[in-house]
Design a protein around this motif. Structure first.
Motif, short mmCIF file in Angstrom:
data_model
loop_
_atom_site.label_atom_id
_atom_site.label_comp_id
_atom_site.label_asym_id
_atom_site.label_seq_id
_atom_site.Cartn_x
_atom_site.Cartn_y
_atom_site.Cartn_z
N SER A 120 0.84 -1.19 0.00
CA SER A 120 0.00 0.00 0.00
C SER A 120 0.88 1.24 0.00
CB SER A 120 -0.92 0.01 1.22
OG SER A 120 -1.62 1.23 1.33
N ARG A 121 0.42 2.29 -0.65
CA ARG A 121 1.21 3.52 -0.74
C ARG A 121 1.22 4.32 0.56
NH1 ARG A 121 0.14 7.70 -3.77
NH2 ARG A 121 -1.95 7.20 -4.51
N VAL A 122 0.16 4.23 1.34
CA VAL A 122 0.02 5.17 2.46
C VAL A 122 -0.26 4.48 3.79
CG1 VAL A 122 -0.72 7.08 0.99
CG2 VAL A 122 -2.41 5.50 1.90
N GLN A 123 -0.31 3.18 3.83
CA GLN A 123 -0.68 2.51 5.09
C GLN A 123 0.43 2.67 6.13
OE1 GLN A 123 -3.27 -1.02 5.99
NE2 GLN A 123 -1.35 -2.05 5.53
N ILE A 124 0.01 2.93 7.36
CA ILE A 124 0.92 3.06 8.49
C ILE A 124 0.77 1.84 9.38
CG2 ILE A 124 1.54 4.43 10.52
CD1 ILE A 124 2.22 5.80 7.92
N GLY A 125 1.88 1.22 9.72
CA GLY A 125 1.85 0.04 10.58
C GLY A 125 2.31 0.35 11.99
N GLY A 126 1.93 -0.51 12.91
CA GLY A 126 2.32 -0.34 14.29
C GLY A 126 1.38 -1.11 15.21
N PRO A 127 1.46 -0.88 16.51
CA PRO A 127 0.53 -1.54 17.43
C PRO A 127 -0.88 -1.03 17.22
CG PRO A 127 1.83 0.12 18.58
CD PRO A 127 2.40 0.02 17.20
N ALA A 128 -1.87 -1.89 17.39
CA ALA A 128 -3.26 -1.52 17.11
C ALA A 128 -4.13 -1.82 18.33
CB ALA A 128 -3.79 -2.28 15.89
N GLY A 129 -5.17 -1.03 18.46
CA GLY A 129 -6.08 -1.22 19.60
C GLY A 129 -6.80 -2.54 19.57
N ALA A 130 -7.05 -3.08 18.38
CA ALA A 130 -7.76 -4.35 18.28
C ALA A 130 -6.97 -5.50 18.89
CB ALA A 130 -8.06 -4.67 16.81
N PHE A 131 -5.65 -5.31 19.05
CA PHE A 131 -4.80 -6.37 19.60
C PHE A 131 -4.74 -6.35 21.12
CE2 PHE A 131 -2.88 -6.92 15.37
CZ PHE A 131 -2.76 -8.30 15.35
N ILE A 132 -5.27 -5.32 21.75
CA ILE A 132 -5.07 -5.17 23.19
C ILE A 132 -5.56 -6.39 23.96
CG2 ILE A 132 -5.85 -3.86 25.21
CD1 ILE A 132 -5.71 -1.34 23.51
N VAL A 133 -6.80 -6.80 23.72
CA VAL A 133 -7.38 -7.93 24.46
C VAL A 133 -6.63 -9.22 24.13
CG1 VAL A 133 -9.46 -9.28 24.83
CG2 VAL A 133 -9.63 -6.81 24.52
N ILE A 134 -6.27 -9.42 22.87
CA ILE A 134 -5.57 -10.63 22.46
C ILE A 134 -4.21 -10.72 23.13
CG2 ILE A 134 -4.67 -11.90 20.49
CD1 ILE A 134 -7.68 -11.74 20.55
N ILE A 135 -3.45 -9.62 23.07
CA ILE A 135 -2.11 -9.63 23.65
C ILE A 135 -2.17 -9.81 25.16
CG2 ILE A 135 -0.05 -8.21 24.02
CD1 ILE A 135 -0.56 -6.93 21.31
N TYR A 136 -3.11 -9.12 25.80
CA TYR A 136 -3.23 -9.24 27.26
C TYR A 136 -3.51 -10.68 27.66
CZ TYR A 136 -4.49 -7.92 32.01
OH TYR A 136 -4.53 -7.81 33.38
N ALA A 137 -4.40 -11.34 26.94
CA ALA A 137 -4.74 -12.73 27.27
C ALA A 137 -3.55 -13.66 27.04
CB ALA A 137 -5.93 -13.19 26.43
N ILE A 138 -2.79 -13.45 25.97
CA ILE A 138 -1.64 -14.31 25.70
C ILE A 138 -0.55 -14.11 26.75
CG2 ILE A 138 0.24 -14.74 24.05
CD1 ILE A 138 -1.70 -14.07 21.81
N VAL A 139 -0.30 -12.86 27.13
CA VAL A 139 0.71 -12.59 28.16
C VAL A 139 0.31 -13.23 29.49
CG1 VAL A 139 1.81 -10.77 29.53
CG2 VAL A 139 1.56 -10.50 27.05
#
Length: 606
Positions: A120-139
């Motif tokens: 993509s020409r303009v997409q910005i990557g990084g941490p996302a809010g949708a991952f918060i619950v998933i990451i918290y549960a895995i940790v």
């Protein structure tokens, strides 16, 4: 005479088959003999390899005919997104149960790789809010080290998904889901900025929508007028700046000033105002305790195959969520810049980023809608803006931490409110009355679930709703039309459309056991207008065949072509039916039905 001619035709057919077998055998022999040579070995291997996606980052195409003006716009957009991403990266990390440095590392390393290698020409990557619950549960369940391993494994899975061209599947996401998802994200962005825009004293804002509303309503008595003023002025600057100093104005200095994004102006002026007048507002430094300085260190987490077996579920979860978030974000960006991303290249870039980022202590990275929209609205033209965004965060991490710490969060809130308003396609709500109720249901369901529950849940439910709507629509196109009966005890019907699991009910009047007594002895089904036949439709035809056979009758199939014919042959239905009952057209089937009704055996040369 006819028997002799029939025998001659058989002899000619047999001779043709022998010649074809000889030719095929000769070709196979030549191919086997040719394989050891280098040239033919290359061709042989090329034919045996699957059709893999080409690895070509969008950056290579975007920088062609690159101009100084575009570079200035990309640098301005990258810096703006970098400043906006700073508190978000830290906040997402803290909410996910990891240190704030992990969010910054993810935005720097993952963001740079996604922009440099993505599709993509303009997409910005990084941490996302949708991952918060998933990451918290895995940790909580597996620990931080295992989160890093699961993220690396998800990176491998994402790269393989793009390499084998599975990224095209996102093209099947309907536009109603994209609009609902985009508008829902816009509402969440705006709601998340109410606290900072009004300067409310809230220790911790809850994650779910209704709790946020209750918390914000309960803190309205703590409104900070200075924060409101900064937010309002920043929003006004961002809105009015491009209109006041448009490119093409008479004065040269105005043309130069117009190249500076209004977001940069708002951030700089608000930061200076806070420092000069010592305004009692919350800043990046006061909330997060400053920004950690220093380069991230790279280290390989402990790894074992036994551990990999335990991490299958979190690996698949991270990979799926990353693919959905990034490709949906890329589609949102496409609609804003009138472009089309390469989903396979994007997934391969996401895979590389998520494999390397954990080595520096980062968390899963994906495309982020809010920062991507900020990037677009700030004037980004190429992936260089995303790379500048990562470098800007790195510069802040290394040398400019004190300066970035003074940025007031109220000014950032004004900018993000502008972004939220512009990213939403609000006119689509007014246009809903022009569309079918099923379209409205899909869009509104996705929108409400995005706001109330979660983006992933919204997309999943939206896809289910869209699939059910599609099944219903296709089933309504399937028709069973009676044809003129060719004989007294012979009935004929024409099947139009697709006979699949959602449309087999159209044959219920024929297959219902309670009505089987009303069936004729011989039944002709014209499949010539039938486009598609699945296993459920085939089973329905077989049930009809059995019911007729039990009554001493016979089912005749006429005009089956392409996919339905292949399905009948592959499944063994033709053998069970009898090849003599598979006719070229309805006329031939009518002749065959009259023969059966009259008890006349079929001649060998018919």
């Amino acid at each position: 005479m006819r028997g002799a001619q029939y025998g001659l035709r058989l002899e000619d057919a047999a001779a043709r088959r022998r010649r074809a077998a000889d030719i095929d055998g000769g070709q196979r022999e030549r191919l086997r003999d040719a394989r050891p040579s280098e040239d033919n070995e290359v061709s042989y291997r090329a034919c045996m390899l699957p059709d893999l996606a080409r690895f070509r980052p969008r950056l290579l195409d975007a920088v062609q005919d690159y101009s100084r003006e575009r570079l200035i716009r990309d640098i301005g957009a990258g810096i703006t997104v970098g400043v906006v991403a700073l508190p978000l990266a830290m906040a997402f990390a803290i909410a996910s149960g990891v240190k704030p440095e992990a969010g910054l590392v993810t935005a720097i390393v993952g963001g740079f790789l996604i922009s440099a290698l993505g599709g993509s020409r303009v997409q910005i990557g990084g941490p996302a809010g949708a991952f918060i619950v998933i990451i918290y549960a895995i940790v909580e369940r597996y620990g931080l080290a295992n989160l890093l391993i699961a993220t690396m494994l998800a990176g491998v899975l994402l790269f393989a998904t793009g390499l084998f061209r599975l990224g095209q599947l996102v093209r099947y996401i309907p536009v109603a889901i994209v609009i609902g998802f985009t508008n829902g994200i816009a509402v969440l962005i705006a709601l998340s900025q109410v606290k900072d825009g009004l300067g409310l004293r809230v220790d911790k804002l809850p994650a779910d929508f209704y709790s946020q509303l209750a918390t914000l309503a309960g803190a309205l008595h703590t409104i900070n007028p200075y924060a409101v003023l900064l937010c309002t002025c920043s929003l006004a600057l961002v809105v009015l700046w491009p209109k006041s100093y448009a490119i093409g104005a008479a004065a040269p200095w105005r043309r130069c000033v117009a190249l500076v994004p209004g977001t940069i102006v708002a951030l700089v002026l608000s930061t200076v105002a806070v420092a000069a007048f010592r305004l009692p507002v919350e800043t990046v430094g006061s909330r997060f305790g400053g920004i950690p300085q220093g380069l991230p260190g790279f280290a390989l987490p402990g790894f074992s195959w036994e551990l990999v077996k335990q991490l299958v579920a979190p690996t698949v979860t991270i990979a799926l969520l990353c693919a959905i978030e990034s490709l949906l974000c890329a589609r949102v960006a496409d609609k804003l810049i009138d472009d089309r991303h390469d989903p396979n290249q994007e997934l391969m870039a996401q895979g590389i980023a998520n494999f390397i980022t954990p080595l520096a202590g980062g968390i899963p990275a994906t495309g982020t809608v809010a920062r991507t929209i900020t990037n677009v609205k700030s004037g980004a033209t190429s992936p260089i803006a995303g790379m500048v965004h990562a470098l800007a965060l790195l510069a802040v991490l290394l040398v400019a931490a004190p300066l970035a710490s003074g940025v007031p969060l109220a000014a950032l809130a004004g900018i993000l409110l502008f972004v939220a308003f512009n990213m939403g396609e609000w006119k689509e709500f007014a246009r809903l009355k022009q569309f079918a109720p099923t379209y409205r249901a899909t869009l509104l369901t996705t929108f409400l679930l995005t706001v109330i529950l979660d983006v992933t849940v919204a997309v999943e439910v939206g896809m289910v709703v869209a699939a059910l709507v599609f099944i219903y629509r296709i089933s309504t196109l399937t028709r069973v039309e009676p044809l003129p009966p060719p004989h007294e005890d012979v009935h004929a019907y024409k099947l139009v459309g697709s006979l699949f699991f959602g449309a087999v009910s159209k044959l219920e009047p024929l297959t219902d056991p309670a009505r089987s007594a009303a069936l004729p002895r011989y039944l002709i089904l014209d499949l010539n207008p039938l486009l598609y036949l699945d296993a459920t439709g085939l089973e329905t035809l077989d049930t009809l065949r059995k019911q007729l056979a039990r009554r001493g009758g016979q089912l005749l199939i006429a005009g089956a072509c392409e996919q339905p014919l292949r399905m009948l042959q592959r499944s063994g239905f033709v053998e069970r039916l009898g090849a003599a009952q598979l006719l070229a057209d309805v006329a031939a089937a009518a002749v065959r039905a009259r023969e059966l009704a009259a008890g006349e055996p079929r001649s060998a040369d018919a």
